[in-house]
Scaffold this active site. Sequence first.
Site, PDB file in Angstrom:
ATOM      1  N   ARG A 257      11.605-100.060 -34.804  1.00 38.64           N
ATOM      2  CA  ARG A 257      11.518-101.037 -35.890  1.00 38.64           C
ATOM      3  C   ARG A 257      12.598-102.084 -35.666  1.00 38.64           C
ATOM      4  NH1 ARG A 257       7.282 -99.152 -36.463  1.00 38.64           N
ATOM      5  NH2 ARG A 257       6.250 -98.363 -38.344  1.00 38.64           N
ATOM      6  N   HIS A 304       3.881-106.124 -31.457  1.00 41.88           N
ATOM      7  CA  HIS A 304       3.752-104.766 -31.991  1.00 41.88           C
ATOM      8  C   HIS A 304       2.488-104.091 -31.440  1.00 41.88           C
ATOM      9  CE1 HIS A 304       4.997-102.157 -35.681  1.00 41.88           C
ATOM     10  NE2 HIS A 304       4.677-101.415 -34.632  1.00 41.88           N
TER      11      HIS A 304
END
Length: 346
Positions: A257, A304
């Site tokens: 993250r 991502h």
Amino acid sequence: MPRTTSAAPRSADRPRAALAMTADATAAVLDPAALAALREVCDLAHGPALDDFSTERARDVLADAEVLVTGWGCPPLDAAALAAAPRLRAVVHAAGSVRGHITEACWERGIVVSSAAAANALPVAEYTVAMILLSGKRALESARKLRAERRRPDLPATPRDVGNFGRTVGILSASMIGRRVIELLRPYDFEVLLHDPYISDEDAALLGVRSVGIGELFSRSDVVSVHTPLLPATHGLVNRELIGAMRPDAVLINTARGAVVDQDALTEAAVQGRLRAVLDVTDPEVLPPDHPLWTCDNVTITPHLAGSLGNEWGRLAELAVAEVARWASGAEFAHPVRREGLDRLA
């Protein structure tokens, strides 16, 4: 092994099941073949997946559901939702983290939970290993330079620090993904270091790596790969001091993250050319158009995509179907999520 939990009771026939996720998640993960396989092991409610538990249709579906197959965008299974689902005994998540929808009320009910995190870990680990190898050869930078110059480089003049022979790779966190990365790195000529405060030296040795302090991990590694879940204790964990301790031209890879890393400190180091980075996640998820990292030739940013995509969604579906089948037969989940230890999971 027979189930011993209080969550065992279910209908005499195949369990009643329902889908809870967004329409996009359903279309991505549960193609017609996957839905057909799911219907072979449960009585699946007709109609679109539930993405709002407060509607009249949702209340009708939840009233009979014994197992929910959830995915991205599943609403929280809070006390109000569970009140509408008196027969619910199991949740099978056809994705990774369950933190967005599994609430304390679920554990209090005794609901058993499964996740496809193990299936999702493999493509992330594959991406990570690919980027470790490519960064060692400076392949991404060389490709950009070749496109700009369009002439053959002087390969015999390649610096001795280019390549993947004898490089040191640091793994931050022996998470499920971190462990898969360690496993996939075994065939290569790397020294692999690990930092994880929950892993003993003996456990690290069983993984085939050496456990070190976080400072040593960053100062000694040619590549540091971040696999730490974002928790209050890990927000900004990769701070300015650790980034400053990295070797000149070292590589930071982040598939966890964005907020685990001090992005301002990383940006300064990258802009100055002190280190390289491969970022599949940033904070925010898409950087502002004028952010300096966009124009750093020593930084690769991907959208991502390390996790399951395209045909890899089929792996998530297969695991979810198998878990529903196991639960329907009275067996324990092969990939359970436990209430204890949840505070250390993504």
